[in-house]
Design a protein around this motif. Structure first.
Motif, PDB file in Angstrom:
ATOM      1  N   TYR A  82       0.855  -1.082  -0.017  1.00  0.00           N
ATOM      2  CA  TYR A  82       0.091   0.298  -0.124  1.00  0.00           C
ATOM      3  C   TYR A  82       0.792   1.236   0.016  1.00  0.00           C
ATOM      4  O   TYR A  82       2.182   1.068   0.443  1.00  0.00           O
ATOM      5  N   THR A  83       0.303   2.546  -0.590  1.00  0.00           N
ATOM      6  CA  THR A  83       1.108   3.599  -0.486  1.00  0.00           C
ATOM      7  C   THR A  83       1.020   4.426   0.955  1.00  0.00           C
ATOM      8  O   THR A  83       0.076   4.494   1.394  1.00  0.00           O
ATOM      9  N   GLY A  84       2.374   4.536   1.467  1.00  0.00           N
ATOM     10  CA  GLY A  84       2.506   5.148   2.599  1.00  0.00           C
ATOM     11  C   GLY A  84       2.594   6.759   2.468  1.00  0.00           C
ATOM     12  O   GLY A  84       2.132   7.332   1.510  1.00  0.00           O
ATOM     13  N   SER A  85       3.078   7.656   3.580  1.00  0.00           N
ATOM     14  CA  SER A  85       3.001   8.958   3.376  1.00  0.00           C
ATOM     15  C   SER A  85       4.297   9.263   3.254  1.00  0.00           C
ATOM     16  O   SER A  85       5.353   8.580   3.762  1.00  0.00           O
ATOM     17  N   ASN A  86       4.842  10.500   2.567  1.00  0.00           N
ATOM     18  CA  ASN A  86       6.034  11.030   2.591  1.00  0.00           C
ATOM     19  C   ASN A  86       6.542  11.831   3.465  1.00  0.00           C
ATOM     20  O   ASN A  86       7.355  12.866   3.292  1.00  0.00           O
ATOM     21  N   VAL A  87       5.891  11.948   4.817  1.00  0.00           N
ATOM     22  CA  VAL A  87       6.390  12.811   5.723  1.00  0.00           C
ATOM     23  C   VAL A  87       7.504  12.028   6.460  1.00  0.00           C
ATOM     24  O   VAL A  87       7.572  10.740   7.051  1.00  0.00           O
ATOM     25  N   ASP A  88       8.584  13.036   6.714  1.00  0.00           N
ATOM     26  CA  ASP A  88       9.767  12.438   7.636  1.00  0.00           C
ATOM     27  C   ASP A  88       9.649  13.085   8.917  1.00  0.00           C
ATOM     28  O   ASP A  88       9.670  14.300   8.956  1.00  0.00           O
ATOM     29  N   LEU A  89       9.529  12.196  10.123  1.00  0.00           N
ATOM     30  CA  LEU A  89       9.308  13.221  11.250  1.00  0.00           C
ATOM     31  C   LEU A  89      10.563  13.899  11.579  1.00  0.00           C
ATOM     32  O   LEU A  89      10.266  15.020  12.421  1.00  0.00           O
ATOM     33  N   MET A  90      11.718  13.448  11.615  1.00  0.00           N
ATOM     34  CA  MET A  90      12.948  14.271  11.582  1.00  0.00           C
ATOM     35  C   MET A  90      12.782  15.723  11.222  1.00  0.00           C
ATOM     36  O   MET A  90      12.929  16.555  11.805  1.00  0.00           O
ATOM     37  N   ILE A  91      12.424  15.594   9.853  1.00  0.00           N
ATOM     38  CA  ILE A  91      12.452  16.856   9.070  1.00  0.00           C
ATOM     39  C   ILE A  91      11.262  17.807   9.692  1.00  0.00           C
ATOM     40  O   ILE A  91      11.431  19.053   9.942  1.00  0.00           O
ATOM     41  N   GLU A  92      10.227  17.125  10.257  1.00  0.00           N
ATOM     42  CA  GLU A  92       8.830  17.878  10.717  1.00  0.00           C
ATOM     43  C   GLU A  92       9.506  18.340  11.966  1.00  0.00           C
ATOM     44  O   GLU A  92       9.095  19.653  12.333  1.00  0.00           O
ATOM     45  N   ILE A  93      10.234  17.639  12.765  1.00  0.00           N
ATOM     46  CA  ILE A  93      10.602  18.135  14.076  1.00  0.00           C
ATOM     47  C   ILE A  93      11.778  19.449  13.872  1.00  0.00           C
ATOM     48  O   ILE A  93      11.509  20.422  14.688  1.00  0.00           O
ATOM     49  N   ALA A  94      12.576  19.373  13.172  1.00  0.00           N
ATOM     50  CA  ALA A  94      13.450  20.509  12.650  1.00  0.00           C
ATOM     51  C   ALA A  94      12.683  21.599  12.196  1.00  0.00           C
ATOM     52  O   ALA A  94      12.989  22.772  12.779  1.00  0.00           O
ATOM     53  N   ASP A  95      11.819  21.435  11.450  1.00  0.00           N
ATOM     54  CA  ASP A  95      10.758  22.522  10.882  1.00  0.00           C
ATOM     55  C   ASP A  95      10.124  23.249  12.063  1.00  0.00           C
ATOM     56  O   ASP A  95       9.974  24.325  11.982  1.00  0.00           O
ATOM     57  N   ALA A  96       9.514  22.312  12.923  1.00  0.00           N
ATOM     58  CA  ALA A  96       8.676  22.948  13.971  1.00  0.00           C
ATOM     59  C   ALA A  96       9.858  23.879  14.899  1.00  0.00           C
ATOM     60  O   ALA A  96       9.352  24.842  15.445  1.00  0.00           O
ATOM     61  N   ARG A  97      11.111  23.219  15.152  1.00  0.00           N
ATOM     62  CA  ARG A  97      11.968  24.115  16.070  1.00  0.00           C
ATOM     63  C   ARG A  97      12.373  25.387  15.537  1.00  0.00           C
ATOM     64  O   ARG A  97      12.378  26.507  16.071  1.00  0.00           O
ATOM     65  N   GLU A  98      12.695  25.145  13.978  1.00  0.00           N
ATOM     66  CA  GLU A  98      12.751  26.757  13.500  1.00  0.00           C
ATOM     67  C   GLU A  98      11.648  27.695  13.231  1.00  0.00           C
ATOM     68  O   GLU A  98      12.159  28.773  13.501  1.00  0.00           O
ATOM     69  N   ALA A  99      10.363  27.053  13.110  1.00  0.00           N
ATOM     70  CA  ALA A  99       9.485  27.913  13.276  1.00  0.00           C
ATOM     71  C   ALA A  99       9.343  28.551  14.676  1.00  0.00           C
ATOM     72  O   ALA A  99       9.032  29.779  14.837  1.00  0.00           O
TER      73      ALA A  99
END
Length: 126
Positions: A82-99
């Motif tokens: 099945y097709t998963g998502s292309n979300v990388d949690l490490m990238i999202e956490i880094a983006d959240a900290r930067e924001a």
């Protein structure tokens, strides 16, 4: 005085843009395990002649969605993928900290401009 109001407007627009970015990051994190979900990416646009910034259009990450092998999954095809998502949690956490850091910097700038404006008003009252 115009420079102070421009500073207030710039920092307020920065806070609003970073809050929008943080909202999209949190949506990405919440949907990290949602099959077929594409990561949302946001850019910032400078508003001409005002010194402010605004959140641009939301784009979907064009990276390929991973195929996950799980024959027991209800969305699996005949081959068990099945097709998963292309979300990388490490990238999202880094983006959240930067924001968050950018938001905090804009809060400090806003507070300093506000304090300078209050000092100016006190001087003018005398």
């Amino acid at each position: 005085m115009n420079d102070l109001t421009t500073s207030l407007a710039a920092s307020a627009s920065g806070m609003e843009a970073q809050a929008t970015r943080l909202r999209h990051v949190s949506e990405n994190i919440a949907n990290a395990d949602t099959p077929g979900y594409r990561r949302k990416v946001i850019s910032f646009d400078q508003v001409m002649d005002t010194g402010t910034v605004q959140a641009g259009k939301v784009r979907l990450d064009p990276r390929e969605l991973p195929e996950i092998y799980s024959p027991g999954h209800p969305m699996a095809n005949d081959a068990g993928y099945y097709t998963g998502s292309n979300v990388d949690l490490m990238i999202e956490i880094a983006d959240a900290r930067e924001a968050q850091r950018s938001y905090d910097a804009n809060v400090r700038l806003f507070d300093q401009a506000r304090q300078m404006m209050q000092s100016l008003f006190e001087v003018l009252r005398r």
